[in-house]
Design a protein around this motif. Sequence first.
Motif, PDB file in Angstrom:
ATOM      1  N   ALA A 169       0.831  -1.204   0.000  1.00  0.00           N
ATOM      2  CA  ALA A 169       0.000   0.000   0.000  1.00  0.00           C
ATOM      3  C   ALA A 169       0.867   1.257   0.000  1.00  0.00           C
ATOM      4  CB  ALA A 169      -0.931  -0.008   1.206  1.00  0.00           C
ATOM      5  N   ASP A 204       2.536   1.529  -3.379  1.00  0.00           N
ATOM      6  CA  ASP A 204       1.587   1.505  -4.491  1.00  0.00           C
ATOM      7  C   ASP A 204       1.926   0.405  -5.498  1.00  0.00           C
ATOM      8  OD1 ASP A 204      -0.714   2.362  -5.742  1.00  0.00           O
ATOM      9  OD2 ASP A 204       0.319   3.779  -7.042  1.00  0.00           O
ATOM     10  N   ASN A 247      -4.638  -6.157  -4.943  1.00  0.00           N
ATOM     11  CA  ASN A 247      -4.721  -5.561  -3.599  1.00  0.00           C
ATOM     12  C   ASN A 247      -4.910  -6.604  -2.499  1.00  0.00           C
ATOM     13  OD1 ASN A 247      -4.624  -3.171  -5.047  1.00  0.00           O
ATOM     14  ND2 ASN A 247      -6.088  -2.139  -3.724  1.00  0.00           N
ATOM     15  N   SER A 302      -8.908   1.677  -0.410  1.00  0.00           N
ATOM     16  CA  SER A 302      -9.231   3.054  -0.051  1.00  0.00           C
ATOM     17  C   SER A 302     -10.741   3.192   0.139  1.00  0.00           C
ATOM     18  CB  SER A 302      -8.749   4.005  -1.142  1.00  0.00           C
ATOM     19  OG  SER A 302      -7.341   3.944  -1.264  1.00  0.00           O
ATOM     20  N   GLU A 359      -7.812   5.078  -5.309  1.00  0.00           N
ATOM     21  CA  GLU A 359      -6.677   5.105  -4.389  1.00  0.00           C
ATOM     22  C   GLU A 359      -5.971   6.455  -4.481  1.00  0.00           C
ATOM     23  OE1 GLU A 359      -4.362   1.671  -5.342  1.00  0.00           O
ATOM     24  OE2 GLU A 359      -5.883   0.272  -4.616  1.00  0.00           O
ATOM     25  N   PHE A 387      -5.095   4.331   2.810  1.00  0.00           N
ATOM     26  CA  PHE A 387      -5.266   2.895   2.623  1.00  0.00           C
ATOM     27  C   PHE A 387      -5.530   2.224   3.964  1.00  0.00           C
ATOM     28  CE2 PHE A 387      -2.464   4.500  -0.660  1.00  0.00           C
ATOM     29  CZ  PHE A 387      -2.964   3.935  -1.821  1.00  0.00           C
TER      30      PHE A 387
END
Length: 306
Positions: free
Chosen positions: A59, A62, A96, A138, A296, A300
């Motif tokens: 997170a 990214d 994710n 998010s 996003e 997060f």
Amino acid sequence: MRRLMKNEDGAVAVMASLLMVLVLGMTALVIDVGIVFAERAQLQNGADAAALAIAQECAYQDSCDPGAASLAAADLASANANDGRASAVVDLSVSNTVTVTTNTLTTDGDSAVQFWFAPVLGIESSAVQARARASWGSPSKATVFPFTAPKCLFDQTPTDEEIWITVTSNCTGTDGKSLPGAFGWLDTLDKKSCTATVDVDEIIAGDPGKSGPQNCDIDGKTIMLPVYVAKSGNGNNVNYVIDGFAAFYTTKHSWPGESIKEAGCNNCAGIKGKFITLVSLEDLESFGVEELGGDELNAFFVTLSQ
């Protein structure tokens, strides 16, 4: 013959042998099964720790580095094992989401727990593993402080740079047009409320001309700030198209009549603070977040789902 039939010599030894098998079986059940449960608990701790750590790092960055994730999982799996040895496999195939599977690792590289008493029953060992899955995302829906700012302001402000967001703030949207008065009040849940429920799938009504809500405790706190990409209407009938939620650390606020005079705020109405990168393991409710899956930006939330 009758004398031989009545002779019970050796009967006790036979019964003792049979009982010994039963006793050893019960011992195997208690001790060896206990070893399996203890091993699985250690492996589960390692899997949980690895999944959460990898999810946080992915997170923050990214993106996910499979090599670094595998090394981290192996280290954390071993660190949570009493003997300091465990193996781990990382799966990053789902967006994710990271899944970590931990397994027993012996000194000779075996992946099975060796039993002490169960071999009497013909059971030499057992493979033991644990699995944990962590996801990050998010907000897409949250109950937040009723204040919104344009996404262009978020895009153009460096992380950790302190700014005022006021009625005189300006930024240029994706259409090339300037957005003066770069903040707006959202319709609150009730007249005395300090909160508004915002869903990125809905058009959110606002009232940009109203005064700031009183007795709202936001200074020194990180809030989920809704950012909009378009607005329509005028006066008290404004609608916002919310794009997502940005993490904003507030340091000060100024409502009409508070007479704050400093760089960026001359008797302004607005909030002061900075956009920060937030990766949180806290409960979603602590930030008012109700659902994940939004665009996003810089906020997060990591959750352990298995």
